[in-house]
Design a protein around this motif. Structure first.
Motif, PDB file in Angstrom:
ATOM      1  N   PHE A 191       0.878  -1.099   0.068  1.00  0.00           N
ATOM      2  CA  PHE A 191      -0.019   0.005   0.057  1.00  0.00           C
ATOM      3  C   PHE A 191       0.743   1.433  -0.075  1.00  0.00           C
ATOM      4  N   GLY A 192       0.687   2.006  -0.935  1.00  0.00           N
ATOM      5  CA  GLY A 192       1.263   3.348  -1.029  1.00  0.00           C
ATOM      6  C   GLY A 192       1.144   4.359   0.178  1.00  0.00           C
ATOM      7  N   ARG A 193       2.130   5.095   0.311  1.00  0.00           N
ATOM      8  CA  ARG A 193       2.210   6.318   1.251  1.00  0.00           C
ATOM      9  C   ARG A 193       1.643   7.436   0.635  1.00  0.00           C
ATOM     10  N   HIS A 194       0.344   7.799   1.394  1.00  0.00           N
ATOM     11  CA  HIS A 194      -0.204   9.058   0.907  1.00  0.00           C
ATOM     12  C   HIS A 194      -0.536  10.012   2.096  1.00  0.00           C
ATOM     13  N   THR A 195      -0.994  11.244   1.717  1.00  0.00           N
ATOM     14  CA  THR A 195      -1.507  12.240   2.635  1.00  0.00           C
ATOM     15  C   THR A 195      -2.636  12.790   2.359  1.00  0.00           C
ATOM     16  N   GLY A 196      -3.343  13.686   3.281  1.00  0.00           N
ATOM     17  CA  GLY A 196      -4.604  14.302   3.042  1.00  0.00           C
ATOM     18  C   GLY A 196      -4.825  15.576   2.386  1.00  0.00           C
ATOM     19  N   VAL A 197      -3.894  16.140   2.140  1.00  0.00           N
ATOM     20  CA  VAL A 197      -3.958  17.419   1.169  1.00  0.00           C
ATOM     21  C   VAL A 197      -5.098  18.377   1.456  1.00  0.00           C
ATOM     22  N   PRO A 198      -5.398  18.829   2.588  1.00  0.00           N
ATOM     23  CA  PRO A 198      -6.425  19.791   2.824  1.00  0.00           C
ATOM     24  C   PRO A 198      -6.177  20.810   2.070  1.00  0.00           C
ATOM     25  N   ILE A 199      -7.257  21.493   1.847  1.00  0.00           N
ATOM     26  CA  ILE A 199      -7.249  22.662   0.998  1.00  0.00           C
ATOM     27  C   ILE A 199      -6.680  23.849   1.577  1.00  0.00           C
ATOM     28  N   ARG A 294      -0.478   5.088   5.628  1.00  0.00           N
ATOM     29  CA  ARG A 294      -0.873   4.022   4.563  1.00  0.00           C
ATOM     30  C   ARG A 294       0.282   3.344   3.928  1.00  0.00           C
ATOM     31  N   GLU A 295       1.550   3.499   4.574  1.00  0.00           N
ATOM     32  CA  GLU A 295       2.822   2.608   3.899  1.00  0.00           C
ATOM     33  C   GLU A 295       2.931   1.378   4.742  1.00  0.00           C
ATOM     34  N   HIS A 296       2.126   0.400   3.962  1.00  0.00           N
ATOM     35  CA  HIS A 296       1.807  -0.912   4.698  1.00  0.00           C
ATOM     36  C   HIS A 296       2.528  -2.063   3.626  1.00  0.00           C
ATOM     37  N   VAL A 297       3.016  -3.118   4.362  1.00  0.00           N
ATOM     38  CA  VAL A 297       3.342  -4.218   3.595  1.00  0.00           C
ATOM     39  C   VAL A 297       2.567  -5.424   4.266  1.00  0.00           C
ATOM     40  N   VAL A 298       1.546  -5.962   3.651  1.00  0.00           N
ATOM     41  CA  VAL A 298       0.825  -7.048   4.379  1.00  0.00           C
ATOM     42  C   VAL A 298       0.810  -8.460   3.820  1.00  0.00           C
ATOM     43  N   ASP A 309     -17.137 -21.820   2.998  1.00  0.00           N
ATOM     44  CA  ASP A 309     -17.131 -21.174   4.381  1.00  0.00           C
ATOM     45  C   ASP A 309     -15.696 -20.640   4.624  1.00  0.00           C
ATOM     46  N   ILE A 310     -15.471 -19.265   5.176  1.00  0.00           N
ATOM     47  CA  ILE A 310     -14.343 -18.699   5.621  1.00  0.00           C
ATOM     48  C   ILE A 310     -13.997 -19.520   6.957  1.00  0.00           C
ATOM     49  N   LEU A 311     -12.656 -20.115   7.020  1.00  0.00           N
ATOM     50  CA  LEU A 311     -12.431 -20.628   8.019  1.00  0.00           C
ATOM     51  C   LEU A 311     -11.268 -19.894   8.995  1.00  0.00           C
ATOM     52  N   ALA A 312     -10.412 -19.160   8.485  1.00  0.00           N
ATOM     53  CA  ALA A 312      -9.487 -18.619   9.127  1.00  0.00           C
ATOM     54  C   ALA A 312      -8.649 -17.281   8.339  1.00  0.00           C
ATOM     55  N   PHE A 313      -8.020 -16.627   8.882  1.00  0.00           N
ATOM     56  CA  PHE A 313      -7.093 -15.499   8.409  1.00  0.00           C
ATOM     57  C   PHE A 313      -5.828 -15.756   8.914  1.00  0.00           C
ATOM     58  N   ASP A 314      -4.862 -15.245   8.236  1.00  0.00           N
ATOM     59  CA  ASP A 314      -3.582 -15.242   8.826  1.00  0.00           C
ATOM     60  C   ASP A 314      -2.960 -13.984   8.202  1.00  0.00           C
ATOM     61  N   VAL A 315      -2.663 -13.005   9.086  1.00  0.00           N
ATOM     62  CA  VAL A 315      -2.234 -11.684   8.666  1.00  0.00           C
ATOM     63  C   VAL A 315      -0.955 -11.029   9.093  1.00  0.00           C
ATOM     64  N   ASP A 316       0.072 -10.983   8.559  1.00  0.00           N
ATOM     65  CA  ASP A 316       1.224 -10.148   9.133  1.00  0.00           C
ATOM     66  C   ASP A 316       1.561  -8.830   8.601  1.00  0.00           C
ATOM     67  N   ASP A 317       1.159  -7.729   9.143  1.00  0.00           N
ATOM     68  CA  ASP A 317       1.262  -6.128   8.560  1.00  0.00           C
ATOM     69  C   ASP A 317       2.650  -5.852   9.060  1.00  0.00           C
ATOM     70  N   LEU A 318       3.339  -5.107   8.030  1.00  0.00           N
ATOM     71  CA  LEU A 318       4.419  -4.125   8.368  1.00  0.00           C
ATOM     72  C   LEU A 318       4.118  -2.830   7.971  1.00  0.00           C
ATOM     73  N   GLU A 692      -2.796   8.326  -6.037  1.00  0.00           N
ATOM     74  CA  GLU A 692      -1.872   9.052  -4.691  1.00  0.00           C
ATOM     75  C   GLU A 692      -0.833   8.264  -4.160  1.00  0.00           C
ATOM     76  N   GLU A 693       0.331   8.754  -4.294  1.00  0.00           N
ATOM     77  CA  GLU A 693       1.488   7.948  -3.727  1.00  0.00           C
ATOM     78  C   GLU A 693       2.512   9.051  -3.546  1.00  0.00           C
ATOM     79  N   LEU A 694       3.184   9.031  -2.269  1.00  0.00           N
ATOM     80  CA  LEU A 694       4.316  10.031  -2.041  1.00  0.00           C
ATOM     81  C   LEU A 694       5.469   8.865  -2.142  1.00  0.00           C
ATOM     82  N   LEU A 695       6.458   9.313  -3.068  1.00  0.00           N
ATOM     83  CA  LEU A 695       7.642   8.428  -3.608  1.00  0.00           C
ATOM     84  C   LEU A 695       8.835   9.054  -2.723  1.00  0.00           C
ATOM     85  N   TYR A 696       9.575   8.047  -2.315  1.00  0.00           N
ATOM     86  CA  TYR A 696      10.723   8.533  -1.928  1.00  0.00           C
ATOM     87  C   TYR A 696      11.984   7.684  -2.498  1.00  0.00           C
ATOM     88  N   ASP A 697      13.146   8.283  -2.411  1.00  0.00           N
ATOM     89  CA  ASP A 697      14.191   7.720  -2.692  1.00  0.00           C
ATOM     90  C   ASP A 697      15.066   6.771  -1.816  1.00  0.00           C
TER      91      ASP A 697
END
Length: 785
Positions: A191-199, A294-298, A309-318, A692-697
């Motif tokens: 998920f790309g990093r972004h921001t709110g950009v209020p007017i 929102r900068e996540h790797v999941v 039927d959904i039995l289970a979820f397994d999630v690792d969020d960085l 929307e995505e804030l890009l960094y080097d």
């Protein structure tokens, strides 16, 4: 009880709420317009490096420039401003490094404020800032979240780790569920990093009276009472001598919910100089120094039975949060939402979830509209799509099969969250009455058979609104979950309302006005509203977490009913009648049975204020107050979002063809405002999904810090957003029954679009699990580039 049919409409069909009137006719007071005699203007010197040691700062040339009042370094500001840590008592293992208003020894993100110039104009201040020279020693920057977790270079040596916090949840036998599953779907999402950009950019005017040690701050902020507390504690002032005024604000979205070092440095400068100091961020400062998110790797898995039927979820969020834990709320929120809301709309037996927040040399990251809920929703919905297709099942049918239903309520999810009320059956019934989903799916499949990349995606979502005191109060964080309202009947019959909600353009002020008018029995224009001023209202939460109407509206309703009761009591005493036989309608006391007018409210006001001797046995107050906070941990709103997209295989561009939202939120006070709140949230979710995505080097340098390079959606990129309201059982037997809507649109939009994009790509046998879905990423998935 208040119902939609008994609520007065806003004044004028073309004026959705009073903020519009103020913009058109010049009422209201804005931070940029505040003029105070002797006011000075601030400009900041910010770090050009993602990570660097500050060896020396030479301010000599800046100080002698005509018009410069003072130049401050971090050490200067530290003489009056304490540093802080973004801790949270519910998370004792949270590593919260010390943060100063201005960096003193080391800068840890490009854009971190290092020096402050105060001058007679912003132009002079900026010229002087350009004359400051700083000797830097660049240090290794950590930009990649995985590298941060691996800890090759530690940003805060005193902590010995780049890990801020690890949160986990385990319930049920996850290993058995996956071992026995007919199908397992597994993906790694980015998920790309972004921001709110209020007017309206962040800004404030700080004025300090040294004779009383009194600080007054005109502040573009969502939570004035929170800032009153923060300024008092960190600047060593008595809280009752700090006043924060947050007038109509041009957008917040969570971006204006934190304490910022640059803002409190302006307050410190005003204290040191004894003169008012003003500052407003320019757009580059906003992109580098405003809160990001929102900068996540999941890495996620779902287990499905042969029947679906959904039995289970397994999630690792960085989750990468920048170099500090945000203050005062901490940086636990996004990861907590991923852990708590993965799989939220559905019944399943087991989960293993972990969220790891890590420090990095990028801008601060924290709470932004939805606070992690869009991440949990997208992971859940895409995994279900992939598992259903892998099992040879229809994805929407799998959703219907597994939804939490009325018979399951209250539902204790394996995530540790209990849902007292959800209304997905009503939401699907409303959607089915609006469109034929099966026909739409056939239409898209036929288009794909002809070589077109057309797809439909559906996301089911839960929005956690109007949070109670358990999370912040229980964690020892000075953030209020309550709101209050005071009403006063004036001698002229008008009603003055003082509320601690704040207005950022969402129309909350108008919604609360409608509630007050309905509660008392007066026309809407009989009520004058004052909000956003810590000197006039209850101590309250302000605007965050989709709470203004659910909490602030309820407080206003209770105050209105109390004022109404006193007015009727006074009238009954004057008439020697039973108060139960009277009513207030259209601003007059009438006989309930016949509707005959007995008093105008102006007459009651004049008697109560000037001739109280005429009211036997009473001491008229003509003032009523109420404060309210939800006893529940949160109030759930829920809904569905459906997207239809078509992808140009030559360019990779995604065209949004159709978007439908079904939402259920209890009592709808103002349909226009609710609809546009949801639409606005959808647009921000679509921005995250497509643009929307804030890009960094690799050195922590922001590469697209302008609106020319950071793309926000505009009208040509959007389609009409259809809004449908479902109606579930009554929410809250003891109150108005309102759930918030502020984050609903954002929560499900990215998931719906990502599901639709993958449906469009399904004919080519490829998937995309990264947002934004840029043309380059689409073409890469298709093997074109």
């Amino acid at each position: 009880m208040l119902t939609e049919s008994t609520l007065p409409a806003p004044i004028g069909e073309s004026v959705p709420h009073r903020r519009t009137w103020r913009l058109l006719h010049g009422r209201g007071r804005y931070v940029g317009d505040v003029k105070i005699p002797g006011m000075l203007h601030a400009a900041f010197v910010r770090s050009p490096h993602g990570h660097a040691r500050i060896d020396a700062i030479d301010t000599t040339a800046a100080k002698v420039l005509p018009g410069v009042a003072a130049v401050f370094t971090g050490a200067d500001i530290a003489t009056v401003c304490k540093p802080w840590r973004g801790v949270h008592g519910l998370f004792p293992s949270l590593n919260a490094p010390l943060q100063h208003a201005l960096a003193i020894d080391t800068a840890r993100f490009a854009g971190e404020p290092v020096a402050l110039v105060v001058a007679t104009s912003r132009a002079v201040a900026e010229d002087a800032a350009a004359l400051i020279t700083i000797d830097w020693t660049p240090l290794p920057a950590v930009a990649d979240p995985q590298a941060a977790r691996d800890g090759a270079d530690v940003i805060h040596p005193d902590l010995g780790t780049n890990v801020c916090l690890v949160q986990s949840q385990a319930s049920g036998d996850v290993f058995a569920a996956f071992a026995g599953a007919a199908v397992v779907a597994e993906e790694t999402f980015r998920f790309g990093r972004h921001t709110g950009v209020p007017i309206e950019a962040r800004g404030l005017v700080a004025e300090f009276d040294p004779t009383e040690r009194r600080l007054t701050v005109h502040h573009s902020h969502q939570c004035p009472h929170q800032m009153q507390n923060d300024f008092a504690v960190l600047l060593g002032l008595a809280e009752h001598r700090v006043r924060v005024i947050a007038p109509d604000i041009g957008g917040g979205f969570g971006i204006k919910q934190q304490l910022y070092g640059d803002e409190i440095a302006v307050c410190a400068a005003a204290m040191l100089l004894g003169r008012p100091v003003a500052w407003t961020a320019d757009r580059l400062e906003s992109f580098t120094a405003d809160i990001h998110a929102r900068e996540h790797v999941v890495h996620g898995r779902v287990a499905l039975s042969a029947e679906g039927d959904i039995l289970a979820f397994d999630v690792d969020d960085l989750h990468a949060i920048g170099p500090y834990s945000q203050f005062p709320r901490s940086s636990a929120g996004e990861g907590r939402a991923v852990v708590a809301q993965t799989g939220a709309p559905y019944k399943f037996d087991a989960i293993r979830a972990r969220a790891t927040a890590v420090f990095q040399n990028k801008g601060m990251s924290g709470h932004y509209r939805g606070v992690g809920q869009p991440i949990a929703c997208a992971v859940t919905e895409v995994l279900i799509d992939h598992a259903a297709r892998k099992a040879g099942l229809e994805p929407i049918a799998v959703r219907r099969r597994n939804l939490v239903r009325a018979a399951d309520l209250p539902y204790a999810a394996p995530t540790g969250v209990t849902y007292a009320r959800l209304a997905f059956e009503e939401c699907f019934a409303t959607l089915d009455a609006h469109l034929d989903i099966a026909a739409l799916q056939v239409e898209c499949a036929e288009a794909r058979a002809k070589g077109r990349l057309r797809g439909v995606g559906l996301a089911c979502f839960v929005e956690m609104t109007a949070r109670g005191s358990g999370f912040y109060g229980g964690g020892g964080v000075a953030v209020s979950s309550r709101d209050g309202c005071t009403l006063r009947l004036e001698p002229t019959g008008g009603i003055r309302a003082l509320s601690c909600i704040t207005e950022q353009g969402q129309g909350a002020e108008t919604g609360v006005l409608q509630v007050i008018a309905a509660a008392v029995g007066v026309p809407l224009d009989a009520v004058e509203m004052i909000t956003g001023d810590t000197a006039t209202s209850f101590h309250g939460g302000g605007t965050w977490g989709s709470r203004c109407m659910a909490i602030g509206g309820e407080a206003a309703w209770r105050a209105g009913r109390a004022l109404r009761a006193e007015i009727l009591d006074i009238a009954a005493r004057l008439l020697q009648a039973d108060a139960a036989a009277l009513d207030i309608r259209d601003g007059a006391v009438v006989e309930a049975a016949s509707g005959a007018v007995r008093f105008t409210l102006a007459e009651i006001g004049a008697i109560g204020h000037f001739r109280p001797h005429e009211v036997p046995g009473a001491q008229p107050q003509l003032v009523a107050s109420a404060s309210y906070g939800s006893e529940a941990p949160f109030r759930p709103g829920c809904g569905l979002q459906l997207a239809v997209v078509e992808i140009d295989p030559a360019t990779g561009a995604v065209r949004l063809e159709r978007f439908v939202v079904v939402h259920e939120c209890g009592l709808v006070v103002n349909p226009l405002l609710v609809d546009e709140q949801i639409r606005g949230g959808v647009v921000q979710g679509l921005g995250a999904a497509l643009f929307e995505e804030l890009l960094y080097d690799a050195d922590g340098q922001l590469l697209n810090g302008s609106l020319a390079d950071y793309l926000v959606p505009t009208a040509p990129e959007l389609c009409d957003i259809a809004l449908l309201h479902a109606h579930g059982p009554a929410l809250g037997p003891d109150d108005l029954g309102i759930a918030g809507v502020g984050e609903a649109g954002t929560t499900g939009a990215s998931a719906a679009v990502l599901c639709a994009v993958n449906d469009a790509l399904s004919g080519r046998g490829v998937t995309l699990v990264q947002i934004p879905c840029t043309p380059e990423r689409i073409l890469t998935a298709l093997g074109v580039i």
